[in-house]
Design a protein around this motif. Sequence first.
Motif, PDB file in Angstrom:
ATOM      1  N   SER A 316       0.821  -1.204   0.000  1.00 26.90           N
ATOM      2  CA  SER A 316       0.000   0.000   0.000  1.00 26.90           C
ATOM      3  C   SER A 316       0.856   1.256   0.000  1.00 26.90           C
ATOM      4  CB  SER A 316      -0.930   0.013   1.218  1.00 26.90           C
ATOM      5  OG  SER A 316      -1.949  -0.942   1.064  1.00 26.90           O
ATOM      6  N   SER A 317       2.072   1.157   0.535  1.00 34.88           N
ATOM      7  CA  SER A 317       2.980   2.298   0.471  1.00 34.88           C
ATOM      8  C   SER A 317       3.307   2.631  -0.980  1.00 34.88           C
ATOM      9  CB  SER A 317       4.268   1.989   1.246  1.00 34.88           C
ATOM     10  OG  SER A 317       3.986   1.662   2.583  1.00 34.88           O
ATOM     11  N   PHE A 318       3.535   1.578  -1.769  1.00 38.84           N
ATOM     12  CA  PHE A 318       3.776   1.787  -3.206  1.00 38.84           C
ATOM     13  C   PHE A 318       2.541   2.380  -3.883  1.00 38.84           C
ATOM     14  CE2 PHE A 318       6.844  -1.801  -2.479  1.00 38.84           C
ATOM     15  CZ  PHE A 318       7.991  -1.080  -2.757  1.00 38.84           C
ATOM     16  N   TYR A 319       1.374   1.811  -3.554  1.00 36.39           N
ATOM     17  CA  TYR A 319       0.135   2.288  -4.170  1.00 36.39           C
ATOM     18  C   TYR A 319      -0.128   3.756  -3.817  1.00 36.39           C
ATOM     19  CZ  TYR A 319      -1.552  -2.205  -5.977  1.00 36.39           C
ATOM     20  OH  TYR A 319      -1.709  -3.356  -6.694  1.00 36.39           O
ATOM     21  N   ALA A 320       0.127   4.131  -2.561  1.00 37.89           N
ATOM     22  CA  ALA A 320      -0.093   5.518  -2.143  1.00 37.89           C
ATOM     23  C   ALA A 320       0.856   6.460  -2.873  1.00 37.89           C
ATOM     24  CB  ALA A 320       0.089   5.643  -0.635  1.00 37.89           C
ATOM     25  N   ALA A 321       2.112   6.034  -3.034  1.00 38.27           N
ATOM     26  CA  ALA A 321       3.086   6.858  -3.746  1.00 38.27           C
ATOM     27  C   ALA A 321       2.688   7.043  -5.205  1.00 38.27           C
ATOM     28  CB  ALA A 321       4.474   6.227  -3.646  1.00 38.27           C
ATOM     29  N   ILE A 322       2.199   5.965  -5.826  1.00 42.05           N
ATOM     30  CA  ILE A 322       1.754   6.048  -7.225  1.00 42.05           C
ATOM     31  C   ILE A 322       0.540   6.965  -7.335  1.00 42.05           C
ATOM     32  CG2 ILE A 322       0.728   4.736  -9.132  1.00 42.05           C
ATOM     33  CD1 ILE A 322       2.457   2.362  -8.250  1.00 42.05           C
ATOM     34  N   GLY A 323      -0.415   6.818  -6.402  1.00 40.90           N
ATOM     35  CA  GLY A 323      -1.592   7.674  -6.421  1.00 40.90           C
ATOM     36  C   GLY A 323      -1.236   9.142  -6.298  1.00 40.90           C
ATOM     37  N   ALA A 324      -0.205   9.443  -5.521  1.00 38.94           N
ATOM     38  CA  ALA A 324       0.208  10.834  -5.361  1.00 38.94           C
ATOM     39  C   ALA A 324       0.942  11.354  -6.586  1.00 38.94           C
ATOM     40  CB  ALA A 324       1.107  10.967  -4.127  1.00 38.94           C
ATOM     41  N   ALA A 325       1.584  10.441  -7.330  1.00 37.50           N
ATOM     42  CA  ALA A 325       2.398  10.869  -8.467  1.00 37.50           C
ATOM     43  C   ALA A 325       1.584  11.123  -9.729  1.00 37.50           C
ATOM     44  CB  ALA A 325       3.474   9.818  -8.747  1.00 37.50           C
ATOM     45  N   VAL A 326       0.387  10.527  -9.849  1.00 39.65           N
ATOM     46  CA  VAL A 326      -0.400  10.633 -11.086  1.00 39.65           C
ATOM     47  C   VAL A 326      -1.678  11.432 -10.823  1.00 39.65           C
ATOM     48  CG1 VAL A 326       0.504   8.442 -11.941  1.00 39.65           C
ATOM     49  CG2 VAL A 326      -1.641   8.449 -10.658  1.00 39.65           C
ATOM     50  N   ASP A 327      -2.327  11.809 -11.937  1.00 42.01           N
ATOM     51  CA  ASP A 327      -3.570  12.582 -11.833  1.00 42.01           C
ATOM     52  C   ASP A 327      -4.812  11.726 -12.039  1.00 42.01           C
ATOM     53  OD1 ASP A 327      -2.200  14.895 -11.345  1.00 42.01           O
ATOM     54  OD2 ASP A 327      -2.082  15.466 -13.452  1.00 42.01           O
ATOM     55  N   ASN A 328      -4.661  10.534 -12.651  1.00 42.82           N
ATOM     56  CA  ASN A 328      -5.798   9.660 -12.889  1.00 42.82           C
ATOM     57  C   ASN A 328      -5.314   8.223 -12.956  1.00 42.82           C
ATOM     58  OD1 ASN A 328      -5.069   9.119 -15.825  1.00 42.82           O
ATOM     59  ND2 ASN A 328      -5.399  11.339 -15.888  1.00 42.82           N
ATOM     60  N   GLU A 329      -6.261   7.279 -12.909  1.00 42.07           N
ATOM     61  CA  GLU A 329      -5.912   5.856 -12.884  1.00 42.07           C
ATOM     62  C   GLU A 329      -5.251   5.395 -14.172  1.00 42.07           C
ATOM     63  OE1 GLU A 329      -8.447   2.836 -11.163  1.00 42.07           O
ATOM     64  OE2 GLU A 329      -9.786   4.397 -10.419  1.00 42.07           O
ATOM     65  N   THR A 330      -5.583   6.019 -15.296  1.00 37.13           N
ATOM     66  CA  THR A 330      -4.983   5.639 -16.572  1.00 37.13           C
ATOM     67  C   THR A 330      -3.472   5.839 -16.543  1.00 37.13           C
ATOM     68  OG1 THR A 330      -7.015   6.292 -17.716  1.00 37.13           O
ATOM     69  CG2 THR A 330      -5.033   6.021 -19.052  1.00 37.13           C
ATOM     70  N   ASP A 331      -3.021   6.940 -15.961  1.00 35.78           N
ATOM     71  CA  ASP A 331      -1.586   7.217 -15.882  1.00 35.78           C
ATOM     72  C   ASP A 331      -0.863   6.276 -14.925  1.00 35.78           C
ATOM     73  OD1 ASP A 331      -2.053   9.307 -17.609  1.00 35.78           O
ATOM     74  OD2 ASP A 331      -2.124  10.840 -16.036  1.00 35.78           O
ATOM     75  N   SER A 332      -1.598   5.638 -14.027  1.00 32.85           N
ATOM     76  CA  SER A 332      -0.965   4.769 -13.024  1.00 32.85           C
ATOM     77  C   SER A 332      -0.583   3.400 -13.567  1.00 32.85           C
ATOM     78  CB  SER A 332      -1.905   4.593 -11.824  1.00 32.85           C
ATOM     79  OG  SER A 332      -3.053   3.836 -12.191  1.00 32.85           O
ATOM     80  N   GLN A 333      -1.097   3.023 -14.742  1.00 30.90           N
ATOM     81  CA  GLN A 333      -0.897   1.669 -15.245  1.00 30.90           C
ATOM     82  C   GLN A 333       0.579   1.349 -15.475  1.00 30.90           C
ATOM     83  OE1 GLN A 333      -3.530  -0.430 -15.233  1.00 30.90           O
ATOM     84  NE2 GLN A 333      -4.561   1.387 -14.414  1.00 30.90           N
ATOM     85  N   GLN A 334       1.358   2.331 -15.920  1.00 26.61           N
ATOM     86  CA  GLN A 334       2.776   2.080 -16.207  1.00 26.61           C
ATOM     87  C   GLN A 334       3.561   1.752 -14.932  1.00 26.61           C
ATOM     88  OE1 GLN A 334       5.107   5.540 -17.291  1.00 26.61           O
ATOM     89  NE2 GLN A 334       3.464   6.931 -16.621  1.00 26.61           N
ATOM     90  N   PHE A 335       3.051   2.173 -13.774  1.00 23.00           N
ATOM     91  CA  PHE A 335       3.760   1.929 -12.518  1.00 23.00           C
ATOM     92  C   PHE A 335       3.258   0.700 -11.771  1.00 23.00           C
ATOM     93  CE2 PHE A 335       3.734   6.625 -13.116  1.00 23.00           C
ATOM     94  CZ  PHE A 335       5.097   6.817 -13.295  1.00 23.00           C
ATOM     95  N   LEU A 336       2.097   0.167 -12.152  1.00 21.68           N
ATOM     96  CA  LEU A 336       1.493  -0.934 -11.396  1.00 21.68           C
ATOM     97  C   LEU A 336       2.127  -2.286 -11.709  1.00 21.68           C
ATOM     98  CD1 LEU A 336      -2.317  -0.033 -11.454  1.00 21.68           C
ATOM     99  CD2 LEU A 336      -0.698   0.194  -9.570  1.00 21.68           C
TER     100      LEU A 336
END
Length: 434
Positions: A316-336
């Motif tokens: 969840s620490s990773f997920y929280a960091a990713i959520g803070a780094a992107v503006d929407n879920e689409t942009d988060s796919q490259q980090f997941l």
Amino acid sequence: MSILTLIIKREFIAKVRNKSFIVMTFLSPLLFVGIAAFVGYLTTMKAEVKNIAIHDETGLFVKEFKNTEEYKYLDLSLIDVKILKDSIVNESYEGLLYIPKVADTKILESKIQYVSNDSPSLTFLDQTEDVIAKKITKINFENAKLDTLAIQNAEAKVSISLTKSSGEEGVKGLNEIKIAIGGAFGYLIMMFIIIYGNMVMRSVIEEKTNRIVEIIISSVKPFQLMMGKIIGTSLAGILQFFIWAIIGLSLMFAASVFFGVNVGPTAKIPPEMLHSAQQELAGTAQMYIKELWDLPIATLILSFIVYFIGGYFLYSSFYAAIGAAVDNETDSQQFLLPIIMPLILGVYIGFFTVMNNPHGTIATVFSMIPLTSPIVMLMRIPFGVPWWQILISIAILFGTFFFVVWFASKIYRVGILMYGKKPTWKELYRWLKY
């Protein structure tokens, strides 16, 4: 009351009061039971019988094929092959087994044909080839004037009995049962880490998109906000697990009361009500029940809770960091993908390595690596793991969590106020230096 406690309380109440959370908490166990019952019902349904036409010009093989619940063999050796092939095209039969007449059985081995519109299953082909091969072998023995009865009697059928070093009788297939139990716990951890981790990420993205975080961050440190979201969501997940356990035990108790299903380890079947074969089967079942009851169930359940919390906190620490780094879920796919890959690797290591060698180097190492230990260690525990290995694995897991929280909070601190730009891996690395 501290600020962190207030954030945890806010996140917990927000998740618990969510309508989808309430519905899935009470509906999921019923859905699992319903799906299991539906699958069981489907397995009891008889499959549609497939008609297999046999044109045996030798007359030696057609009687070797016996009808089953799935296949019905029809002797159509007197009908012309061309007519039968036309019938296959018109789907009058599932397939045609054509056995030509040849001078030598050695030639016959490569001349048999199966004609069908669709490719048959490998199981059907293996069974058909086995029937024909046994008959040809028997013919070859007779041609060589060998006593086939003597050969059959000379065939050895070995059945190895298992005995423990303590002298107790063992059962076969126990390793497969153990890996299935451990795999079920490991798979649950993987599934809920992904589910609740995504909940944390969506929560961060939602607050960031609505600009609510700009108000919150004025009075709360980013680290406290991140930790509050992680802990609050984890408490909601633990509550959901607890409710599911109560519902599951209640359903088991209801099954034992209303359907006469004894789910305890000491279920006994009166010997006078059973024939000898049934008594042997009942005895085997009792042995399996005893072996399952001897598993370290308390250790497994306690470890499941600890590894669920540790694994969830870590990811969840990773997920929280990713959520803070992107503006929407689409942009988060490259980090997941890099986050999910260790979980998938843990499942593969468990099923392909732990079952064959639960105390080997590979299984032991991956049960210590924090990104895979929540899954691999739970698969090892049913095989018996020294307590010191479990403690070391847990210590490494939570130690890594604190380290990940430290650098994830750096990304969170910078990214929570970044808008309108898709971050790259290079930028995330730069944020760690701020």
